[in-house]
Design an enzyme around this catalytic site. Structure first.
Site, short mmCIF file in Angstrom:
data_model
loop_
_atom_site.label_atom_id
_atom_site.label_comp_id
_atom_site.label_asym_id
_atom_site.label_seq_id
_atom_site.Cartn_x
_atom_site.Cartn_y
_atom_site.Cartn_z
N LYS A 86 0.84 -1.20 0.00
CA LYS A 86 0.00 0.00 0.00
C LYS A 86 0.88 1.24 0.00
O LYS A 86 1.87 1.31 0.73
CB LYS A 86 -0.90 -0.03 1.23
CG LYS A 86 -1.84 1.17 1.37
CD LYS A 86 -2.64 1.05 2.66
CE LYS A 86 -3.59 2.22 2.84
NZ LYS A 86 -4.39 2.09 4.08
N SER A 161 -9.17 1.87 3.22
CA SER A 161 -8.22 2.59 2.41
C SER A 161 -7.25 1.70 1.64
O SER A 161 -6.52 2.17 0.78
CB SER A 161 -7.43 3.56 3.30
OG SER A 161 -6.73 2.86 4.31
N SER A 185 -9.83 -0.64 7.15
CA SER A 185 -9.09 -0.48 5.91
C SER A 185 -8.31 -1.65 5.35
O SER A 185 -7.84 -1.59 4.22
CB SER A 185 -8.15 0.71 6.04
OG SER A 185 -8.87 1.89 6.29
#
Length: 472
Positions: A86, A161, A185
């Site tokens: 990420k 996210s 997330s």
């Protein structure tokens, strides 16, 4: 002679199998990396999960990995296996732009602790994945690298996210990744895309090298993969103190003082609407089916209500925004036009009063105490991850089981475990009537990740999801 391995198989083998094939010289690391690079080239234009590609670096590392195998060198558990990260986590020498124009072109000089640990285990960084600005939204969209689509249905979001990470893994562009979770997330994106993800006990996995730094009291870094066994493997490599994160204080081998003795019956309480409603009936049915399967496997299973949960999202959001708001206002001063709507919302937020902030902290402490008492009677909580399947892009209101709810409702079954720091696992389980994945969530007492990983491996994809993956 063994069965010939084709490229399409390579990109849907899990990391554990890829590591074994590489170690046994049935596949080379270069072949594995090339297969994933080809897959990215083929499907990423539709999905936009990969935002920075480390093709040259990954191929060079793969070549070195193959040479190490040829020499008979000692190898790590992920030797030669590519993984993705990420874009909130620092990667040395590789762009880390955090979904924001304010960090365009940012290249760190040091890896985040978690990235360094997977590399030390032999893993190879393949790419960075998309996210919302500052990792603070349930849709992975920003002004710098754009919007990520769900590989199951391009009109739906993969969540946020860590939505870029989940979409990349579900679409066969990566076997394994590192995401992060402040309210939903890693678990929500995993549920929306049919993969597995673990939010371990807070502090179990170091947060060092993740932006934003100021909200580390609530954030968790965690592994994401297509199988629970890969999540368990990555977790075993990622956990433990790093000498930098003040919350990462648990020894790598730590278990709860009240951990259950092996061989005893595992006590499971399950709940859906009664604690997190409204919940889509198909998701409630999946949770109930998972409860039935656990009972058949020998667990002591009981339906529960959790009347003490209340609304954990409100105090969590208040405290996260209170900590993040001043940081974003300082960062964006004079460049407000470069903020995405998500960042602008944080920028414009009002700092809470001391009284309100203190009240939120007291709610968090009360919830921790309530769960501490609850886990004296049960070993595992089984519940939904999200109250609905993957939502349309940009949806502000949703109808769930006949009730109109805000988009914030997507976090109603996950945020309690960030507020309390409890470990929670998202397990891919069923397939909805719209042919979207449905996951279930397993939660245990602090430091007892092993029990939910054990049960998750027994449940994964056995509620009707089977071997179904997105067709692209």
């Amino acid at each position: 002679m063994g069965k010939m391995i084709v490229k399409s198989d390579i990109t849907y083998f899990d990391a554990t199998k890829l590591a074994s094939l590489i170690r046994n010289r049935e596949l080379s690391s270069v072949e594995v990396v090339k297969a994933h690079l080809d897959r990215i080239e083929a499907v990423n234009p539709k999905i936009n999960a990969i935002v920075t590609l480390n093709a040259e670096g990954a191929l060079a590392a793969a070549d070195q990995a193959d040479k190490a195998i040829a020499r008979g060198d000692k190898t790590g558990p992920l030797h030669g296996v590519p993984f993705t990260v990420k874009d909130a986590l620092d990667t040395a020498g590789i762009l880390t732009q955090r979904g924001s124009r304010f960090f365009a072109g940012n290249v760190p000089t040091q890896d985040a602790s978690t990235v360094a640990r997977l590399k030390s285990a032999g893993g190879i960084i393949l790419a960075k994945t998309n996210l919302p600005e500052f990792s603070t939204w349930t849709e992975s969209d920003n002004l710098l690298t754009g919007r990520t689509n769900n590989p199951w249905n391009l009109d739906r979001t993969p969540g946020g996210s860590s939505g870029g990470e989940s979409a990349a893994i579900a679409a066969g562009m990566s076997p394994l990744g590192i995401g992060s979770d402040v309210a939903i997330s890693v678990r929500g994106p995993a549920a929306f895309t049919g993969i597995a993800a673990l939010k371990a006990t807070h502090g179990r996995i170091p947060y060092s090298g993740h932006f934003p730094t100021v909200t580390s009291q609530w954030w968790h870094v965690g592994p994401m993969a297509r199988t629970v066994r890969d999540v368990a493997l990555a977790y075993s490599l990622l956990k433990g103190p790093d000498g930098a994160d003040g919350y990462a204080v648990h020894a790598k081998t730590a278990i709860a003082d009240t951990a259950r003795i092996s061989g005893q019956t595992i006590r499971v309480g399950w709940v859906s609407d009664a604690a997190f409603g409204p919940v889509d009936p198909e998701i409630t049915a999946a949770v109930k089916a998972a409860a039935t399967q656990l009972a058949a496997l020998g667990c002591d299973v009981e339906e529960v209500t959790l009347p003490f949960v209340g609304d954990p999202l409100s105090p969590l959001m208040m405290m996260v925004y209170a900590e993040l708001g001043p940081e974003i206002r300082k960062l964006a001063k004079g460049r407000e036009h470069d903020l995405h709507a998500v960042g602008q919302g944080i920028y414009d937020s009002q700092d809470p009063s001391f009284t309100d902030f203190n009240a939120a902290l007291r709610k968090a402490e009360a919830l921790r105490s309530a769960f501490s008492a609850w886990f004296d009677q049960y070993d595992v909580l089984l519940c939904p991850v999200t109250p609905m399947t993957a939502t349309p892009h940009g949806a502000q209101e949703l109808v769930v089981n006949g009730q109109t709810v805000s988009w914030l409702h997507v976090m109603s079954a996950t945020s309690a475990f960030n507020l309390t720091g409890l470990p929670a696992l998202s397990v891919p389980f069923a397939l909805s009537s719209e042919r979207l994945p449905i996951s279930v969530q397993l939660v245990s007492r602090w430091l007892n990740e092993d029990v939910i990983l054990q049960l998750g491996a027994l449940l994964e994809r056995r509620g009707g999801l089977g071997d179904t993956w997105p067709s692209l």
